[in-house]
Scaffold this active site. Structure first.
Site, PDB file in Angstrom:
ATOM      1  N   TYR A 108      14.958  -3.646 -19.533  1.00 44.63           N
ATOM      2  CA  TYR A 108      14.802  -2.962 -20.815  1.00 44.63           C
ATOM      3  C   TYR A 108      15.859  -3.382 -21.826  1.00 44.63           C
ATOM      4  O   TYR A 108      15.600  -3.450 -23.022  1.00 44.63           O
ATOM      5  CB  TYR A 108      14.811  -1.440 -20.616  1.00 44.63           C
ATOM      6  CG  TYR A 108      13.493  -0.934 -20.109  1.00 44.63           C
ATOM      7  CD1 TYR A 108      12.316  -1.238 -20.808  1.00 44.63           C
ATOM      8  CD2 TYR A 108      13.390  -0.187 -18.947  1.00 44.63           C
ATOM      9  CE1 TYR A 108      11.088  -0.796 -20.347  1.00 44.63           C
ATOM     10  CE2 TYR A 108      12.161   0.257 -18.480  1.00 44.63           C
ATOM     11  CZ  TYR A 108      11.015  -0.047 -19.187  1.00 44.63           C
ATOM     12  OH  TYR A 108       9.813   0.382 -18.747  1.00 44.63           O
ATOM     13  N   GLU A 208       6.674   0.655   9.810  1.00 51.35           N
ATOM     14  CA  GLU A 208       6.182   0.320   8.476  1.00 51.35           C
ATOM     15  C   GLU A 208       5.752   1.549   7.685  1.00 51.35           C
ATOM     16  O   GLU A 208       6.166   1.739   6.559  1.00 51.35           O
ATOM     17  CB  GLU A 208       5.004  -0.663   8.581  1.00 51.35           C
ATOM     18  CG  GLU A 208       4.398  -1.003   7.226  1.00 51.35           C
ATOM     19  CD  GLU A 208       3.189  -1.938   7.309  1.00 51.35           C
ATOM     20  OE1 GLU A 208       2.880  -2.415   8.415  1.00 51.35           O
ATOM     21  OE2 GLU A 208       2.574  -2.179   6.257  1.00 51.35           O
ATOM     22  N   ASP A 260       1.540  -2.377  10.961  1.00 55.40           N
ATOM     23  CA  ASP A 260       0.088  -2.537  11.045  1.00 55.40           C
ATOM     24  C   ASP A 260      -0.224  -3.931  11.585  1.00 55.40           C
ATOM     25  O   ASP A 260       0.651  -4.799  11.618  1.00 55.40           O
ATOM     26  CB  ASP A 260      -0.542  -2.417   9.643  1.00 55.40           C
ATOM     27  CG  ASP A 260      -0.530  -0.973   9.133  1.00 55.40           C
ATOM     28  OD1 ASP A 260      -0.393  -0.057   9.955  1.00 55.40           O
ATOM     29  OD2 ASP A 260      -0.663  -0.799   7.899  1.00 55.40           O
TER      30      ASP A 260
END
Lengths: 375, 621
Positions: A108, A208, A260
């Protein structure tokens, strides 16, 4: 207390001086090139998987010898140099004033830089990484920190956190079960302010997804198996990876990773164990080469007959890309990835719920951990 | 092919009804689907209207109106401002298959066998059961005639249901109204809209108004008031004539002597050539051509190939012209670049033909799709069977990557924001079938198309190369004008030093000659150093001028001093190799230096950084 503060203050000043010189060195070089009638440029290692090299000593993947030039010969290069010089100007002022900012704030701040303004935050994030690579420092040295990502630890571990706020230093001692709620101890961004005091654990399990982490805690996996449960929260932040490495090396606990069963999750494991492509310059500092992969393996999908989803086109592309990624060069990964491309299926870790809520903690994990020789 | 089917039809007309014939052949006549039937009907009517207008030198103004009657039937109205049809002919033109004025002439025209419009009438009466309405008027002072008719499918004769004189606001022209089964589509190239748009491109002298079933009206305005040159009729040329045709000509000719037959019924055969042909064929020049045997006819045809005969006249063709193809493309596409070409006329099988091509690039054309190929034969758009057409084959066998268009696998139709237009004009366009949708792969024609397409592709490539250079130049300008000054400023600020001179870097990035003048105060005067560095890739020779208020001293090398109109013009001849550097020093004893930029002469301004350039004496680069 004042003594500690003074000592730390002094160390910090020394470090700041080095940082200051190194950053300025980049701009000095550009200035020299103007004077020598050279088109301004700097070199930077190529940050792709093609330029990953194995570091035998640290047993992690780091950047190789390929370099590319960023120069004013192209529009892109010219803007990149301009942004670099503006960013260094900003960092220099920030160091002088002993302030710090987040990566997002830096993005920013560049709003006011006109031509040198960053188009999006990944661009400024990347430039900070580039500066880390060139200076061989870390962004903390530039007083730039990431957003908190909220990864947590839960388990039989007592630690001490050194805190600095507005120039004042203090300490806090925390037990990662007794002194925290169910949410666990939140990992701070500067992990090197932590000291490990004592523990009762036999292993560290990094997970995870939040759902699976909560399942392990609800089922008492931490007490049953003397485990420290670390929630990775997707692709783990640098602080999480650094913490895993420090725990592995300093309190000598084995680290296992449970994700996963899809290509993206294998990359999570790879960044924990071998180092990530994006921050390979930090691999020696953050990767845990001793970390082991529990699953979900494609062979688990077959052996445990898990509920599955079909691989998407992106999944298939990601798997194929992993076959040429040097980090997945081991036979284990070649076989598993080939198998997955064959069955064209993927499973989430929570798919074990199809066998009952306790199956994962009572059967799958103990089976796998025994197989791996961890328990 | 044309002759064969005509003969066959002629023989069988009494044996089978035309309705039966139509049913059996509707696919080759272009009536195989309900969508296509409607398009074919429009096409036949519009082709006739355009031909009629052009033959009588009238700028065409054509209305095409399609109204929906119910879910699968439509009313089609086509009205033109042509010469009209004389009363007696009207029933036969519309109500008799194979009746037409263009059946046996060799002349570039849209329709060729006269099946066209009567097939529309037949299709209409077979599907709707309704008669066709026709208005026609041949002039302001003449009556307008109105007919309603059907074709008697047993006799192939028109059957007039209504015949009367009516009021009609057109001073001259023809209007046909038919009802038929059909389907109206718009979204693709194979549509009435696509056909009209294509027609408008290659007939920029025509105004066509299309009124669609949804109520939308679009006017395809004309882009020129100039009529195309009227094609003329020619005799067949001996080159490549088929034996069958020759035998037929020999049999039906009224000439009594072979030489007379040869000189009068063929193009480009004079007395001398005729005799030479007879000699080569070993046939008596005075023999009656009707008496020639098949074997003799064959020898005669072989003899055509042994003597040198001038190519057929090509003024019988009416190409659209490069300007009008450009105008046509311009008005129907919003693009950045257009190139067009008209080749010289060539000959296939004794028929002259001309190939014209155009390419339109950029603008609003889709960037990723395969390019569109707009195919035309004698100004008629070909909508179907693109894959079978010589135009397509010629485009496909070009390596488009050489012309900066993408081509997956290096062959086939290229991709990119482009449209290629191919027009083949001939007294006899060879089609692959009677539906006349694809031009046959005659080697001469495919080659000519390929040459013509390569012609415009080359122009496109030149344009793209220039665009690329321009983009590169722009990019460099952005660097040196916007980024570099800011970068110099910032690195000076951060390092806390003086702002560096960016001119040398500018010269280096642009590949220019750098001219740098430095002045130092010394001994009651000024030392001046002019440094010339060549960052370009070629040797540069030019004159360097530097002006001083007083005569210079200690100059090294010594300049020539030209005209001193208050100031001294010091001139050095400079010659620098790539990467070479030269220095020019002098001293002026003066208390106040009047600073001027050096001036160079004999080198392009855009090749120099740091000096003014005089443009008068330019060396040949």
């Amino acid at each position: 207390m004042t003594n500690i503060t003074e000592k730390k203050e002094k160390a910090r000043k020394a470090k700041e001086k080095v940082t200051h010189e190194k950053l300025l060195g980049i701009v000095e070089a550009l200035y020299g090139q103007f004077k020598d009638e050279q088109i301004p440029y700097y070199m930077i290692p190529t940050r792709t998987k093609l330029n990953l090299a194995y570091n035998d000593e640290a047993e992690v993947w780091v950047y190789g010898d390929r370099e590319s030039a960023r120069s004013c010969k192209t529009v892109r290069g010219a803007y990149s140099l301009l942004k670099t010089s503006y960013t260094i100007d900003f960092l220099k002022k920030q160091l002088n004033e002993n302030r710090s900012s987040t990566l997002r704030e830096l993005y920013y701040i560049s709003e006011g830089w006109k031509l040198a303004k960053f188009r999006e935050q990944p661009e400024s994030d990347r430039l900070i990484e580039d500066l880390e690579i060139i200076t061989e420092l870390q962004r903390e040295d530039f007083h730039v920190r990431p957003e908190e990502n909220g990864a947590t630890i839960f388990g039989p571990l007592r630690l001490k956190e050194n805190i600095e706020r507005r120039g004042q230093f203090s300490e806090r001692i925390i037990h990662c079960v007794d002194d925290v709620g169910e949410g666990g101890y939140q990992i701070p961004y500067n992990v090197d302010n932590i000291e490990f005091l004592e523990h009762d654990a036999k292993l560290i399990i990094a997970i995870e997804t939040g759902g699976m982490r909560d399942r392990l805690i609800e089922n008492g996996f931490d007490t049953d198996h003397d485990a420290i449960i670390v929630h990775l929260k997707g692709q783990p932040a640098r602080s999480t990876r650094r913490l895993l490495k420090r725990m592995n090396e300093e309190i000598k606990l084995p680290v296992v990773v449970f994700t996963d069963g899809d290509p993206w999750s294998y990359r999570i494991f790879a960044s924990v164990a071998y180092g990530s492509i994006k921050s390979a310059h930090m691999s020696e500092y953050m990767a845990t080469p001793a970390a082991q992969f529990i699953g979900v393996r494609p062979s688990d999908i077959v052996n445990y007959d898990l509920p599955t989803d079909k691989l998407s086109d992106q999944d298939i592309k990601a798997l194929q890309s992993e076959l040429t990624d040097p980090r997945f060069g081991a036979d284990f990964w070649k076989n598993e990835i080939t198998l997955q491309l064959d069955i064209k299926k993927k499973s989430e870790q929570q798919a074990f719920a199809s066998r009952g809520l306790d199956y994962v903690t009572d059967v799958y994990l103990p089976e796998r951990l025994t197989e791996m020789g961890v328990i | 092919m044309v002759e064969n089917i005509a003969e066959k039809l002629a023989q069988k007309q009494r044996e089978i009804s035309v309705a039966e014939f139509f049913e059996k052949n509707r696919h080759i006549l272009g009536f195989d689907s309900s969508t296509r039937s409607l398009i074919t009907s429009v096409k036949e009517a519009v082709d006739n209207a355009l031909d009629a207008c052009e033959e009588s030198g009238i700028l065409p103004d054509i209305l095409v109106q399609i109204d929906k009657i119910d879910s699968n039937s439509y009313r089609l109205i086509v009205e033109d401002n042509g010469p009209g049809i004389v009363k007696e002919q009207i029933p036969r033109v519309f109500g008799k298959l194979l009746y037409g004025s263009r059946f046996h002439t060799l002349k570039q025209s849209r329709g060729q066998q006269g099946i066209g419009i009567s097939a529309v009438v037949l299709y209409s009466q077979l599907t709707s059961g309704k008669p066709t309405a026709i208005y026609s008027r041949t002039g302001k002072t003449k009556d307008a005639h109105y007919y309603e008719l059907v074709i008697n499918t047993k006799t192939n004769e028109p059957e007039i249901l209504i015949e009367r004189i009516v009021d009609w606001d057109r001073p001259h022209g023809t209007r046909i109204e038919v009802e038929m089964d059909g389907a109206y589509v718009r979204a693709r190239k194979q549509s009435i809209y696509g056909y009209i748009k294509s027609t408008a491109i290659v007939n920029p002298h025509a105004r066509i108004t299309l009124s669609e079933p949804n109520g939308g009206v679009e006017v395809f305005e004309r882009a020129t008031e100039v009529m195309p040159v009227e094609p003329c009729e020619i005799m067949p040329h001996p080159e490549g004539i088929e034996l069958g045709t020759l035998i037929k000509m020999l049999r039906y000719t009224e000439r009594r002597r072979l030489t007379s037959f040869l000189t009068n019924e063929f193009a480009r055969i004079g007395q001398k050539t005729a005799k030479e042909i007879c000699t080569k064929a070993g046939i008596d020049p005075d023999v009656n051509p009707n008496d020639l045997s098949r074997e003799q006819a064959r020898r005669l045809r072989d003899a055509f190939k042994m003597v040198k005969i001038i190519a057929p006249p090509t003024d019988c063709l009416s190409p659209i012209s490069v300007e009008l193809i450009r105008k046509g493309l311009e008005k129907e596409y919003d693009v950045d670049f257009i190139a067009t070409t008209t080749r010289d006329a060539s000959v296939h099988s004794g028929n002259p033909f001309v190939v014209e091509t155009g390419i339109a690039y950029g603008g609003t054309l889709p960037k990723e799709d395969k390019i569109d190929i707009l195919r035309f034969a004698n100004r008629v758009p070909l909508l179907y069977q693109q894959g079978d057409c010589a135009c397509t084959h010629a485009v496909e066998r070009i390596n488009w990557r050489n012309y900066d268009l993408n081509q997956a696998g290096g062959s086939g139709i290229p991709q990119g924001p482009a449209v290629v237009l191919v027009h083949v004009a001939s007294t006899n366009v060879p089609f692959t079938s009677e539906s006349k949708e694809a031009i046959a792969d005659i080697p001469e024609i495919v080659d000519e198309i390929e040459f013509a397409v390569r012609d415009v592709a080359r122009s496109l490539k030149n344009y793209l190369v220039k665009q690329k250079l321009l983009a590169k130049r722009k990019e460099k300008e952005e660097i040196i004008e916007k980024v570099l000054p800011k970068l110099a400023e910032k690195v000076a600020e951060v390092t806390g030093r003086e702002r560096p001179d960016i001119q040398p870097i500018v010269a280096k990035i642009m590949g220019n000659v750098l001219v740098q003048k430095k002045i130092e105060q010394a001994n009651g005067g000024y030392n001046v150093v002019i440094r010339v560095k060549n960052y370009s890739e070629t040797q540069k020779d030019f004159n360097l001028h530097d002006y001083s208020q007083l005569e210079v001293e200690n100059a090294n090398p010594k300049p020539k001093i030209a005209g001193s109109n208050g100031t001294f013009d010091n001139v050095w001849k400079v010659s620098v190799r790539p990467n070479g550097e030269k220095k020019f020093n002098y001293f002026v004893k003066i208390t106040e230096m009047h600073f001027t930029d050096p001036v160079v002469e004999g080198i392009l301004a855009e090749m120099v950084t740091g000096a003014q350039a005089l443009q008068k004496k330019r060396t040949n680069e």
